[in-house]
Write an enzyme that holds these catalytic residues in place. Structure first.
Site, PDB file in Angstrom:
ATOM      1  N   GLU A 100     -13.580   6.891  -7.823  1.00 50.83           N
ATOM      2  CA  GLU A 100     -12.553   6.885  -8.874  1.00 50.83           C
ATOM      3  C   GLU A 100     -11.418   7.823  -8.489  1.00 50.83           C
ATOM      4  OE1 GLU A 100     -14.433   7.579 -12.687  1.00 50.83           O
ATOM      5  OE2 GLU A 100     -15.497   5.680 -12.573  1.00 50.83           O
ATOM      6  N   HIS A 114     -11.528   4.447 -16.330  1.00 50.49           N
ATOM      7  CA  HIS A 114     -12.557   5.302 -16.952  1.00 50.49           C
ATOM      8  C   HIS A 114     -12.076   5.832 -18.315  1.00 50.49           C
ATOM      9  CE1 HIS A 114     -16.207   8.033 -15.867  1.00 50.49           C
ATOM     10  NE2 HIS A 114     -16.131   7.844 -17.167  1.00 50.49           N
ATOM     11  N   ARG A 151     -21.575   3.688 -15.412  1.00 48.41           N
ATOM     12  CA  ARG A 151     -21.243   4.396 -14.183  1.00 48.41           C
ATOM     13  C   ARG A 151     -21.074   3.410 -13.041  1.00 48.41           C
ATOM     14  NH1 ARG A 151     -19.741   7.865 -16.634  1.00 48.41           N
ATOM     15  NH2 ARG A 151     -20.177  10.090 -16.587  1.00 48.41           N
TER      16      ARG A 151
HETATM   17  N1  LIG Z   1     -17.224   4.995 -19.610  1.00 47.12           N
HETATM   18  C1  LIG Z   1     -17.298   6.160 -20.194  1.00 47.12           C
HETATM   19  O1  LIG Z   1     -16.309   6.852 -20.372  1.00 47.12           O
HETATM   20  C2  LIG Z   1     -18.623   6.646 -20.683  1.00 47.12           C
HETATM   21  C3  LIG Z   1     -18.699   7.383 -21.883  1.00 47.12           C
HETATM   22  C4  LIG Z   1     -19.941   7.853 -22.296  1.00 47.12           C
HETATM   23  C5  LIG Z   1     -21.071   7.584 -21.541  1.00 47.12           C
HETATM   24  N2  LIG Z   1     -20.943   6.883 -20.394  1.00 47.12           N
HETATM   25  C6  LIG Z   1     -22.117   6.561 -19.598  1.00 47.12           C
HETATM   26  O2  LIG Z   1     -22.848   5.566 -20.300  1.00 47.12           O
HETATM   27  C7  LIG Z   1     -24.210   5.605 -19.912  1.00 47.12           C
HETATM   28  C8  LIG Z   1     -25.115   5.575 -21.133  1.00 47.12           C
HETATM   29  O3  LIG Z   1     -24.861   6.679 -21.964  1.00 47.12           O
HETATM   30  P1  LIG Z   1     -25.783   6.943 -23.249  1.00 47.12           P
HETATM   31  O4  LIG Z   1     -25.163   8.076 -23.989  1.00 47.12           O
HETATM   32  O5  LIG Z   1     -26.079   5.683 -23.954  1.00 47.12           O
HETATM   33  O6  LIG Z   1     -27.089   7.459 -22.528  1.00 47.12           O
HETATM   34  P2  LIG Z   1     -28.582   7.494 -23.132  1.00 47.12           P
HETATM   35  O7  LIG Z   1     -29.297   8.507 -22.348  1.00 47.12           O
HETATM   36  O8  LIG Z   1     -28.536   7.616 -24.608  1.00 47.12           O
HETATM   37  O9  LIG Z   1     -29.130   6.036 -22.786  1.00 47.12           O
HETATM   38  C9  LIG Z   1     -29.424   5.640 -21.494  1.00 47.12           C
HETATM   39  C10 LIG Z   1     -30.610   4.721 -21.569  1.00 47.12           C
HETATM   40  O10 LIG Z   1     -30.807   4.147 -20.296  1.00 47.12           O
HETATM   41  C11 LIG Z   1     -32.212   3.965 -20.167  1.00 47.12           C
HETATM   42  N3  LIG Z   1     -32.586   3.714 -18.793  1.00 47.12           N
HETATM   43  C12 LIG Z   1     -32.870   4.606 -17.810  1.00 47.12           C
HETATM   44  N4  LIG Z   1     -33.219   3.956 -16.689  1.00 47.12           N
HETATM   45  C13 LIG Z   1     -33.145   2.632 -16.953  1.00 47.12           C
HETATM   46  C14 LIG Z   1     -33.385   1.470 -16.195  1.00 47.12           C
HETATM   47  N5  LIG Z   1     -33.786   1.523 -14.923  1.00 47.12           N
HETATM   48  N6  LIG Z   1     -33.212   0.273 -16.793  1.00 47.12           N
HETATM   49  C15 LIG Z   1     -32.824   0.200 -18.078  1.00 47.12           C
HETATM   50  N7  LIG Z   1     -32.590   1.273 -18.859  1.00 47.12           N
HETATM   51  C16 LIG Z   1     -32.734   2.479 -18.301  1.00 47.12           C
HETATM   52  C17 LIG Z   1     -32.789   5.232 -20.744  1.00 47.12           C
HETATM   53  O11 LIG Z   1     -34.149   5.086 -21.068  1.00 47.12           O
HETATM   54  C18 LIG Z   1     -31.915   5.436 -21.947  1.00 47.12           C
HETATM   55  O12 LIG Z   1     -32.468   4.863 -23.106  1.00 47.12           O
HETATM   56  C19 LIG Z   1     -24.340   6.863 -19.049  1.00 47.12           C
HETATM   57  O13 LIG Z   1     -24.251   6.484 -17.702  1.00 47.12           O
HETATM   58  C20 LIG Z   1     -23.116   7.669 -19.399  1.00 47.12           C
HETATM   59  O14 LIG Z   1     -22.744   8.548 -18.401  1.00 47.12           O
HETATM   60  C21 LIG Z   1     -19.750   6.394 -19.947  1.00 47.12           C
HETATM   61  O1  LIG Z   2     -20.158  10.356 -19.249  1.00 52.36           O
HETATM   62  C1  LIG Z   2     -19.181  10.481 -19.974  1.00 52.36           C
HETATM   63  O2  LIG Z   2     -19.144  11.264 -20.940  1.00 52.36           O
HETATM   64  C2  LIG Z   2     -18.003   9.595 -19.747  1.00 52.36           C
HETATM   65  O3  LIG Z   2     -18.061   8.977 -18.522  1.00 52.36           O
HETATM   66  C3  LIG Z   2     -16.687  10.205 -20.012  1.00 52.36           C
HETATM   67  O4  LIG Z   2     -16.179  10.903 -18.925  1.00 52.36           O
HETATM   68  P1  LIG Z   2     -14.826  11.709 -19.134  1.00 52.36           P
HETATM   69  O5  LIG Z   2     -15.144  12.877 -20.018  1.00 52.36           O
HETATM   70  O6  LIG Z   2     -14.385  12.135 -17.780  1.00 52.36           O
HETATM   71  O7  LIG Z   2     -13.845  10.804 -19.806  1.00 52.36           O
END
Ligand SMILES: NC(=O)c1ccc[n+]([C@@H]2O[C@H](COP(=O)([O-])OP(=O)(O)OC[C@H]3O[C@@H](n4cnc5c(N)ncnc54)[C@H](O)[C@@H]3O)[C@@H](O)[C@H]2O)c1
Ligand SMILES: O=C(O)[C@H](O)COP(=O)(O)O
Length: 469
Positions: free
Chosen positions: A265, A283, A236
């Protein structure tokens, strides 16, 4: 919990068509309207029981305030930071996501950015398209033997670790929740951030965006890193402080950044995107056919399962509901609400009771205590203008100043008002009210009239009428 009726759903973003098909196959009307401005969404939302979003729709407190019929906000994806979850909870609206549907896609994009950073692939591609053949300029370095710091060892962090280990990287990390022995079992040595920063050649962040993760990588932490460290943010915008990143890139403290996400964004401030050592994507972490198919299908199936009273998966603000999908729990919830309403009716004041003590008896009640006590609070708070349910009742009762104590065994009760109820033959009944024991349990259904008087058959006939005796 009575099954939640969802008859109409608004899909406000590009969500896989399977989502619409599954909802419609289950008798739910679906409207798709993309790119709505905030005012349009506010005008539209009151017509729907459900809303399905990705990350672009900002479901703010204003939108939720206007959502008079909304019962569920479904996020076809992981992050719910575009939804005001507190406002939804207060309004009794379930927020649900599909957190594992796009894990692999986000992990793969992270790896793609790490590899691209090490070999300047995007910059070389642009240079080639401009007619150049510049082999010297794009000298890279191997990932083999380098140290990758993974901040956030959840679903995506774990998948990134195993993939980058296959390139021969040493993976170290930090996560306040994932136990070190668990991450060690997939090859990530955990350590405090202070120890992690100076060891890394590459750092990738995979945490949610929340107050404790805003600016995790900032001027101070960049200063502790190796000169030339390369960073990736596929989680994020804002977890890596954007202004600090730009400063570190300009000073050379940061040797390159791979960014899939931004604070704003699309980013209006183009300084990072245009920096020669930054490679960026709009993204795209979850933008694969497979991830979208999974997330679209998962959110629709989760909603349908909930509507059909089968189970609740993926709710981020309604854990209490998870164990309310049995007939027994429905009966206990009806009992709790009826007892709560009865106690409130026994007070002479219009204000809710200021404190309530709930005692459950018996082994079978051990798992039901939380929703039973919440349902008593629902009964206590149900009056004109207040719409408590199991999702919002704890915050409503806190606001109303109700102190709620829960006990799992019999205690001497010194309350002014006391009701004892049970479920008998599937029906909630009242056994005792304010010291009066009902030899014949009173069914807690419909309207009830209580009349307290000494046992006297003549008095009873004068109240109830001779024909009813
Ligand atoms: N770019 C994209 O399109 C995309 C896609 C999917 C997810 N994401 C994002 O990726 C991130 C991770 O997703 P995920 O499914 O692995 O989540 P998740 O909940 O499985 O993992 C997140 C981890 O972060 C840890 N955490 C919380 N606070 C912390 C801190 N201060 N320091 C270190 N670790 C900490 C949690 O304990 C957890 O294990 C989220 O922000 C999600 O929104 C982005
Ligand atoms: O948190 C998520 O699932 C990702 O950031 C993906 O976002 P999107 O569905 O808008 O591609």
């Amino acid at each position: 919990m009575a099954p939640i009726a969802i008859k109409s759903v608004l899909i406000s973003e590009s969500v896989d068509p399977r989502c619409k098909s599954i909802l419609e196959e289950n008798g739910i009307r679906v409207t798709e309207k993309q790119n709505m401005k905030k005012d349009e969404l506010i005008a539209e939302i009151k017509n729907y029981d459900g809303l399905v979003v990705r990350s672009a729709t900002k479901v703010t407190a204003d939108v939720i305030g206007a959502a008079d019929n909304l019962k569920i906000i479904g996020r076809a994806g992981t992050g719910v930071d575009n939804v005001d979850v507190d406002a939804a909870t207060k309004k009794g609206i379930i927020v649900m996501n599909t957190p594992s549907g796009n894990t692999i896609s986000a992990a793969e994009l992270t790896c793609a950015l790490l590899i691209s950073l090490s070999r300047n692939v995007p910059q070389a591609v642009i240079s080639m398209k401009q007619g150049n053949w510049d082999r010297k300029k794009f000298m890279g370095s191997e990932l083999f033997g380098k140290v990758l710091g993974i901040v956030g060892l959840g679903r995506i962090g774990k998948e990134v670790a195993s993939r980058m280990q296959s390139f021969g990287m040493r993976t170290i990390g930090y996560d306040p929740i994932t136990p070190p022995q668990v991450s060690a079992s997939w090859g990530v040595e955990q350590m405090p951030l202070e120890e992690l920063w100076p060891q890394c050649d590459y750092i990738t962040v995979h945490t949610p965006l929340m107050p404790s993760t805003v600016g995790l990588l900032n001027d101070e932490s960049f200063a502790k890193c190796k000169k030339g460290v390369k960073v990736v943010n596929c989680a994020r915008g804002g977890i890596i402080d954007e202004a600090a990143l730009l400063r570190a890139l300009e000073s050379g403290q940061c040797g390159g950044a791979g960014l899939d996400v931004f604070v704003e964004e699309p980013p209006k401030d183009r300084a990072l995107v245009e920096h020669p050592n930054v490679i960026s994507c709009p993204h795209l972490g979850a933008s694969t056919k497979e991830a979208q198919a999974r997330c679209g299908e998962d959110i629709a199936l989760q909603m349908v399962d909930m509507v059909n009273g089968r189970k609740l998966i993926g709710a981020v603000n309604a854990q209490i509901l998870v164990s309310t999908f049995t007939e027994e729990s429905h009966q206990l919830i009806r009992l709790g609400e009826a007892v709560g309403a009865l106690l409130q009716a026994c007070t002479t004041s219009n204000k809710p009771l200021s404190s309530v003590q709930i005692t459950t008896l018996g082994d079978s009640m051990k798992t039901s205590t939380s929703y039973l006590s919440s349902s008593v609070l629902v009964g206590l708070l149900k009056h004109d203008g207040c719409c408590p349910n199991l999702i919002n009742v704890l915050s409503l009762s806190k606001e109303a100043g109700i102190k709620c104590l829960i006990f799992k065994k019999n205690l001497t009760c010194e309350s002014t008002l006391q009701a004892i109820g049970a479920v008998q033959g599937g029906v909630p009944v009242l056994l005792e009210l304010c010291g009066s024991v009902f030899r014949q349990p009173v069914s807690l259904a419909g309207s009830l009239l209580f009349f307290k008087a000494p046992a006297n058959p003549q008095l009873l006939s004068s109240v109830a009428g001779k024909n009813l005796m």
